[in-house]
Design an enzyme around this catalytic site. Structure first.
Site, short mmCIF file in Angstrom:
data_model
loop_
_atom_site.label_atom_id
_atom_site.label_comp_id
_atom_site.label_asym_id
_atom_site.label_seq_id
_atom_site.Cartn_x
_atom_site.Cartn_y
_atom_site.Cartn_z
N THR A 43 0.83 -1.21 0.00
CA THR A 43 0.00 0.00 0.00
C THR A 43 0.87 1.26 0.00
O THR A 43 0.54 2.25 -0.66
CB THR A 43 -0.94 -0.01 1.23
OG1 THR A 43 -1.67 -1.23 1.22
CG2 THR A 43 -1.91 1.16 1.20
N HIS A 46 1.86 1.89 -3.46
CA HIS A 46 0.75 2.45 -4.25
C HIS A 46 0.51 3.92 -3.90
O HIS A 46 0.22 4.73 -4.78
CB HIS A 46 -0.53 1.65 -4.00
CG HIS A 46 -0.48 0.25 -4.53
ND1 HIS A 46 -0.11 -0.04 -5.83
CD2 HIS A 46 -0.72 -0.95 -3.94
CE1 HIS A 46 -0.14 -1.35 -6.01
NE2 HIS A 46 -0.49 -1.92 -4.89
ZN LIG Z 1 -0.26 -2.92 4.88
#
Ligand SMILES: [Zn+2]
Ligand SMILES: [Zn+2]
Length: 339
Positions: A43, A46
């Site tokens: 994440t 990202h």
């Molecule tokens: Zn995570």
């Protein structure tokens, strides 16, 4: 006021290591944690990509998979104490909304994502509610304890399905969560276990763990191999990429189960619904960790699976960009930052 170094997400494509004030406890339920180790999550890759694949609030300190030592506590904190080592569920929940009352805190209507929307743990200190802090043994290497959050998410997915010894399973995607799921499946006595991965370095890494048959579906006929070896297809298929529902439905046997784990907000797939109907498949989504931190802590403390094997690098905060780039290229698996 005392300062500390932190990794601040300033806006699209801009992550800056800079001096910021040490956070302070502002509510009686909070604890101040000295961060020992914080793992880089997909994440984070990202969030910092341009264009971003996941939206974070600008001017937030990133980092949400971590462990540390409690240095200060608010007046109402009674579950944990100063000096305790803790891991933290970064998704704080209100405990009062309709979903929290249905025992689904991961679906809380007022969820607060630490290290995404509120200041996280790529820093020397971090403040969290004691409600989401879980004590973990000081005998555990902090780098391994920092893996509690992704492990709690993996456990949440596995708890939703009834995997039994002797069953067969496919895991699509061999990033850290895919490998954790595969390790847990291996430990639970799965008979035939397959890992599908297309990134060359990750294929080699997954093979090295020796827990599953690793297939690169670009080079090999995954469906043919799995159908041949299982006779009828896999009992369970876990898609950890967030985009492989069509392949998952194809690889599952009649009456089998597909678990959708990863999130890819761009993915749109055309699927023949009749495949799910006529094969009588069960399709199960799973999101974040739901009351699974205590189980994750036990798995780590009992050393039930070898999380150390997933840690490819340990770096300082100044090297965070290098770590993010390594993950973006599909090279590193679990990279641990020691602020
Ligand atoms: Zn995570
Ligand atoms: Zn709630």
């Amino acid at each position: 006021m005392e300062n500390m170094k932190a990794a601040v997400f300033e806006g699209v494509g801009k992550l800056v290591i800079k001096e910021v004030p040490v956070p302070k406890i502002t509510r009686p339920d909070q604890v101040l944690i000295e961060v020992e180790a914080c793992s880089i999550c997909g994440t984070d890759v990202h969030i910092t990509a341009n264009p971003p694949g996941y939206i974070a609030t600008p001017n937030t300190i990133l980092g949400h998979e971590f462990c540390g030592i409690i240095r200060e506590k608010g007046s109402q904190v009674d579950q944990v104490d100063i000096g305790d080592r803790v891991v933290v569920n970064p998704n704080n929940y209100c405990g009062k909304c309709a979903y929290c009352r249905k025992n689904l805190p991961n679906q809380c209507e007022h969820i607060e994502a630490l290290g995404i929307d509120y200041d996280g743990a790529f820093a020397k200190y971090c403040v969290v509610s004691d409600k989401v802090a879980y004590k973990i043994s000081k005998d555990i290497d902090p780098a391994i304890a920092a893996c509690a959050e992704p492990l709690a998410c993996a456990v949440n997915g596995l708890n939703k399905v009834d995997v039994k010894p002797g069953d067969s399973a496919v895991v699509i995607g061999s990033g850290p969560i895919g490998l954790m799921i595969a390790m847990l499946l291996h430990k639970s006595g799965i008979d035939k276990l397959y890992l599908l991965e297309t990134a060359a370095k990750r294929v080699e890494f997954a093979k090295g763990l020796g827990i599953a048959k690793v297939i690169n579906p670009i080079e090999e006929d995954a469906k043919g191999m799995i159908a041949h070896e299982t006779g009828i297809g896999a009992d369970f298929v876990f898609d950890v990429t967030g985009s492989q529902i069509v392949t998952s439905v194809d690889l599952a046997r009649k009456g089998g189960t597909v678990v959708l784990f990863g999130v890819n907000k761009q993915a749109r797939r055309e699927i023949a619904q009749c495949e799910i109907t006529t094969k009588e498949l069960r399709v199960q989504g799973t999101w974040l960790a739901n009351a699974t931190f205590p189980q994750a802590v036990k798995i780590i403390e009992s050393k039930a699976i070898d999380l150390r094997a997933l840690i490819t690098d340990e770096i300082g905060l100044d090297q965070l960009h290098t770590g993010l780039e390594s993950l973006a290229r599909g090279e590193g698996i679990k990279i641990i930052v020691r602020p």
